[in-house]
Design a protein around this motif. Structure first.
Motif, mmCIF file in Angstrom:
data_model
loop_
_atom_site.group_PDB
_atom_site.id
_atom_site.type_symbol
_atom_site.label_atom_id
_atom_site.label_comp_id
_atom_site.label_asym_id
_atom_site.label_seq_id
_atom_site.Cartn_x
_atom_site.Cartn_y
_atom_site.Cartn_z
ATOM 1 N N LYS A 53 84.855 32.340 25.330
ATOM 2 C CA LYS A 53 85.784 32.846 24.319
ATOM 3 C C LYS A 53 87.134 32.175 24.464
ATOM 4 O O LYS A 53 87.718 32.143 25.553
ATOM 5 C CB LYS A 53 85.942 34.361 24.488
ATOM 6 N N GLY A 54 87.633 31.612 23.349
ATOM 7 C CA GLY A 54 88.942 30.980 23.333
ATOM 8 C C GLY A 54 89.932 31.803 22.539
ATOM 9 O O GLY A 54 90.225 32.944 22.880
ATOM 10 N N ALA A 55 90.416 31.238 21.438
ATOM 11 C CA ALA A 55 91.371 31.940 20.575
ATOM 12 C C ALA A 55 90.723 33.175 19.953
ATOM 13 O O ALA A 55 89.503 33.333 19.954
ATOM 14 C CB ALA A 55 91.872 30.989 19.497
ATOM 15 N N VAL A 92 86.887 23.384 11.679
ATOM 16 C CA VAL A 92 87.387 24.510 12.466
ATOM 17 C C VAL A 92 87.313 24.196 13.944
ATOM 18 O O VAL A 92 86.533 23.344 14.385
ATOM 19 C CB VAL A 92 86.579 25.799 12.182
ATOM 20 N N ILE A 93 88.153 24.879 14.692
ATOM 21 C CA ILE A 93 88.036 24.916 16.148
ATOM 22 C C ILE A 93 87.392 26.249 16.493
ATOM 23 O O ILE A 93 87.994 27.316 16.292
ATOM 24 C CB ILE A 93 89.414 24.810 16.824
ATOM 25 N N PRO A 94 86.154 26.246 16.964
ATOM 26 C CA PRO A 94 85.429 27.507 17.178
ATOM 27 C C PRO A 94 86.087 28.390 18.233
ATOM 28 O O PRO A 94 86.532 27.901 19.283
ATOM 29 C CB PRO A 94 84.053 27.046 17.634
ATOM 30 N N LEU A 151 95.719 22.255 11.692
ATOM 31 C CA LEU A 151 96.936 22.957 12.075
ATOM 32 C C LEU A 151 97.035 23.194 13.579
ATOM 33 O O LEU A 151 98.138 23.230 14.143
ATOM 34 C CB LEU A 151 97.004 24.308 11.346
ATOM 35 N N TYR A 152 95.871 23.365 14.248
ATOM 36 C CA TYR A 152 95.886 23.734 15.660
ATOM 37 C C TYR A 152 95.198 22.719 16.584
ATOM 38 O O TYR A 152 95.294 22.837 17.801
ATOM 39 C CB TYR A 152 95.209 25.101 15.841
ATOM 40 N N GLY A 153 94.487 21.753 16.013
ATOM 41 C CA GLY A 153 93.744 20.804 16.828
ATOM 42 C C GLY A 153 94.611 20.036 17.795
ATOM 43 O O GLY A 153 95.660 19.499 17.411
ATOM 44 N N GLY A 154 94.216 19.993 19.057
ATOM 45 C CA GLY A 154 94.965 19.295 20.089
ATOM 46 C C GLY A 154 95.872 20.198 20.886
ATOM 47 O O GLY A 154 96.366 19.798 21.946
#
Length: 456
Positions: A207-209, A317-319, A217-220
């Motif tokens: 589990k991340g965000a 998306v970033i999962p 917008l959030y990658g990296g």
């Protein structure tokens, strides 16, 4: 085998196959709650089949999970008892699109019976019922007492059976336990199995965000849960197949040099396996052969991995979450609870930054290794040879039958693994099938065994 018994088997072959097909039509998938009613239906079918065979006591016995079917035939003149174990539940059928015919609509072609459960284990259990039926119908009696224990949870690790066996120790008392849920070495090559690997299984949840994020917008700036899971899983094995979990190999009981040497006389398994599987090269822990990899060495496998967007096209998306399912096959000396604990500690110690990792344990079973000095083992080998015309070999099997070790500890009787499937019959996979040659010869072998078995 007496001619009259053989005649009975031959004259009733078509009727018996139709009965087996009826059994195989029941989708008794123990892992899926939607099939709970079907599992019970299969149990009730097994009760009727045992009654038809001539057993005098047959009972559907409840457990916290799926019911157990118990049957018995006994005579005061007999001094010995054989207990037969089998299971009436089957594996799920996914991916169903890879089946050439519907998994619960049995078909016969090329002298093979195709259906889920045909080989594992409805077909092999059914053979025992028909062998007993033939002896009772022709002779009116058996040379020994017989008990049947047929369960409905083997494919989910037999969670209810340990307690059932312990609670019914006297009911299940016998001189020998006979199981047909293992493969032969190959076509026309019978084998008595003397060892099974155990098993433990876990689900890994990363589990991340708090939710999926826009990759632009959030990658990296945040951890990607799938990347973290892949990184974590990569720490479990090295490039040579050696498992990197601390303590994993500590208690492994190594086979004797004589046993390893005997495997060399079983033929070129590497070439056979590559041809069977359609691969150009094999992979496994260095220092061991392919046969040893599957019989005497423990494993750690990733069985499934999922997370993020999986639909058609692309979704940027970033999962937030990623998941994996892991199973280990264990060898004598390894305890499934201890190995699960070692893996959990390893995952905790190697968790990448930016995510949390949790685990959930599932099926487990202890490994088993049988002593082979009991005369029942020699009778089994002789019975195979009389029917197949080839000496039976003593082998191990890479799979697991979780309750066998429980039988060993609680009942303390010789356990004879006398199977008739083939390794290529796709049990647990699409297009599971059973070669009718081994169905026919298997019944004859069982009858031969029961007519000649000695206990002392």
């Amino acid at each position: 085998m007496s001619n009259n018994v053989l005649t009975y088997i031959h004259e009733n072959r078509e009727n018996h196959l139709n009965e087996l097909i009826e059994f195989l039509r029941i989708p008794s998938i123990s892992a899926l709650s939607d099939h709970k009613g079907d599992v019970r239906k299969a149990a009730e079918w097994a009760v009727q089949s045992l009654e038809k065979a001539g057993l005098t006591t047959v009972e559907l016995m409840e457990t916290p999970g799926h019911p157990v079917v118990y049957g018995e035939w006994s005579s005061a003149d007999n001094t010995h008892t054989i207990l037969v174990y089998g299971h009436y539940d089957v594996q799920p059928v996914d991916p169903v699109e890879l089946w050439d015919s519907p998994p619960f609509e049995p078909v016969i072609h090329d002298e093979k019976l195709f259906a889920r459960g045909a080989s594992d284990d409805k077909g092999q259990t059914f053979m025992h019922i028909k062998a007993v039926e033939a002896l009772l119908k022709v002779n009116g009696k058996l040379p020994f007492n017989v008990k049947f224990l047929i369960e409905g949870e083997e494919e989910i690790g037999s969670p209810s059976l340990d307690a059932f066996v312990a609670d019914n120790k006297e009911l299940l008392a016998a001189d020998v336990l006979l199981i047909s849920d293992t493969p032969m070495l190959g076509k026309g090559r019978p084998a008595v199995c003397t060892g099974l690997r155990g098993m433990c299984s876990l689900q890994v949840d990363v589990k991340g965000a708090k939710g999926d994020l826009h990759s632009g917008l959030y990658g990296g700036a945040v951890q990607n849960s799938i990347h973290a899971l892949v990184q974590l899983l990569d720490t479990l094995r090295d490039e040579n197949g050696r498992i990197q979990v601390e303590g994993f190999y500590d208690n492994v009981i190594e086979p004797t040099a004589e046993e390893r040497e005997s495997y060399k006389n079983l033929g070129d398994y590497e070439t056979e396996l590559k041809d069977e599987l359609g691969v150009r090269e094999l992979f496994g822990e260095k220092g061991y052969t392919a046969r040893e990899h599957t019989w005497i060495r423990p494993t750690l496998e990733v069985n499934g991995i999922y997370g993020g967007f999986q639909g058609e096209g692309v979704k940027t998306v970033i999962p937030s979450e990623a998941h994996a399912k892991i199973t280990c096959r264990l060898v004598p000396g390894q305890d499934p609870d201890q190995i699960s604990e070692f893996i959990e500690k390893h995952l905790e110690a190697h968790t990448p930054p930016g995510v949390t990792v949790t685990t959930k344990r599932f099926d487990k079973g202890k490994p088993f290794l049988a002593p082979t000095d009991h005369p029942a083992f020699k009778t089994a080998a002789d019975s195979y040879e009389k029917v197949y015309g080839e000496p039976a070999l003593f082998t191990r099997m890479g799979g697991s039958i979780p309750v066998v070790e429980t039988f060993d500890q609680v009942l303390n009787i010789p356990i004879l693994l006398m199977g008739f499937g083939l390794p290529s019959e796709n049990f647990h996979a699409p297009n599971e099938h059973f070669h009718l040659e081994n169905y026919d010869k298997g019944i004859e072998t069982l009858i031969t065994y029961w007519e000649t078995v000695t206990f002392d």
